[in-house]
Design a protein around this motif. Structure first.
Motif, PDB file in Angstrom:
ATOM      1  N   ASP A  39     -27.248 -10.158  43.887  1.00 50.35           N
ATOM      2  CA  ASP A  39     -26.973 -11.767  44.019  1.00 50.35           C
ATOM      3  C   ASP A  39     -25.399 -11.394  44.711  1.00 50.35           C
ATOM      4  N   GLY A  66     -22.656 -12.585  42.319  1.00 51.88           N
ATOM      5  CA  GLY A  66     -22.766 -13.216  40.893  1.00 51.88           C
ATOM      6  C   GLY A  66     -22.453 -13.814  40.773  1.00 51.88           C
ATOM      7  N   GLY A  70     -25.371 -12.106  37.866  1.00 45.45           N
ATOM      8  CA  GLY A  70     -24.714 -11.306  37.558  1.00 45.45           C
ATOM      9  C   GLY A  70     -25.899  -9.732  37.786  1.00 45.45           C
ATOM     10  N   SER A  71     -25.064  -9.468  39.785  1.00 50.36           N
ATOM     11  CA  SER A  71     -26.072  -7.635  39.945  1.00 50.36           C
ATOM     12  C   SER A  71     -25.987  -6.911  38.768  1.00 50.36           C
ATOM     13  N   GLY A  94     -23.904  -3.488  35.554  1.00 49.02           N
ATOM     14  CA  GLY A  94     -23.825  -4.457  36.582  1.00 49.02           C
ATOM     15  C   GLY A  94     -22.507  -4.015  37.716  1.00 49.02           C
ATOM     16  N   SER A 103     -19.454  -2.908  38.030  1.00 48.34           N
ATOM     17  CA  SER A 103     -18.790  -3.812  37.096  1.00 48.34           C
ATOM     18  C   SER A 103     -17.903  -4.205  36.339  1.00 48.34           C
TER      19      SER A 103
END
Length: 288
Positions: A39, A66, A70-71, A94, A103
């Motif tokens: 995303d 995201g 969230g990717s 993530g 992430s």
């Protein structure tokens, strides 16, 4: 003669095939699913500055990962144990679709990493890094169902209804749905010597969902492993290697609290597949 031999051989082959099938062991069904979301979007922020600063902000155009979700990428697995019971697991990480970075630094599966058993009659029991009961049953009525992170959540995820708060060492039970009701409870072990409370996280929630109507009530308490409060210790179950999650310019002044408590009520009504309405009320307390 040749035709008869061919018929006999075909008949023997068919008998052998049937016999083999009859004696073949019945293996339990299992599955592993690889899934993911990427995303990306462009966003405008009217004022941007460093965390804790109250002046000097400037507007900025940014590429933001995201926005809707969230990717992430992950693995989900299930193994049929028989009698309606399955062993399950989830591993989910993530990442930033802009840079490819994880992430959360130093965590391989920062979003979720748990294993458990599930049964349609008795419910589901899971253990590992996962969302607490509070989030799991309230999230369907949260704005982050449709817009996550920068646009759907309150700044710093003050009410715990974004996807930021995940707890380590969590044992979670989720009941099956009975007459529209579902109950969940979770406890996260901090493992601090001499204390069962210090650094732990516990949560409980109940949800009613029947037809177009839905309602959920939940409570969550996050304890700081630092005695008397202070910088969140590395043993805090919602801490990522010692850094408290969900801190922003709004919540920065409470980052050293001894505990955080959240109570929330969420409700929703679905008119059709294209339109529904939801509302939430939350009360957040930072315990000094």
């Amino acid at each position: 003669m040749k035709k008869n031999r061919q018929r006999r051989l075909a008949g023997l082959a068919a008998v052998a095939s049937v016999a083999t099938a009859a004696h073949a062991p019945a293996f339990a069904q299992s599955s592993v699913t690889l899934y993911g979301i990427v995303d990306n979007g462009i966003g405008y922020q009217s004022s941007s500055t460093t965390l804790g600063s109250t002046s000097g902000g400037h507007s900025a155009f940014k590429m933001i990962t995201g926005v809707w979700a969230g990717s992430r990428f992950g693995l989900k697995g299930a193994e049929d144990l028989g009698g309606g019971t399955k062993a399950i697991f989830t591993l989910e990480e993530g990442f930033s679709a802009n840079s490819g970075a994880m992430s959360t630094s130093n965590l391989m599966f920062s979003r979720q990493a748990f294993v458990g058993v599930t049964n349609g009659t008795y419910g589901t029991l899971t253990a590992g890094r996962q969302y607490a009961s509070y989030y799991q049953l309230l999230s369907p009525y949260s704005p982050t169902t449709w817009l996550t992170g920068f646009y759907g959540a309150h700044p710093g995820d003050v009410d715990g209804l974004d996807t930021i708060y995940r707890a380590n060492n969590t044992l979670l039970y989720m009941s099956p749905q009975l007459y529209g009701f579902k109950f969940s409870g979770s406890y996260s072990f901090a493992g601090v010597p001499g204390s069962v409370n210090q650094g732990s996280t516990w949560s409980t929630a109940i949800q009613y969902s029947q037809g177009p109507v839905g309602l959920a009530v939940g409570f969550s308490r996050i304890n700081n492993s630092t005695v008397g409060g202070g910088a969140f210790g590395a043993d805090s179950t919602t801490s990522n290697a010692g850094a408290q999650t969900g801190v922003s310019a709004v919540t920065n002044g409470y980052r050293t609290a001894q505990a955080q408590q959240r109570f929330a009520v969420g409700a929703g009504y679905t008119f059709n597949s294209q339109f529904d309405i939801t509302a939430t009320y939350t009360n957040v307390q930072y315990i000094p």
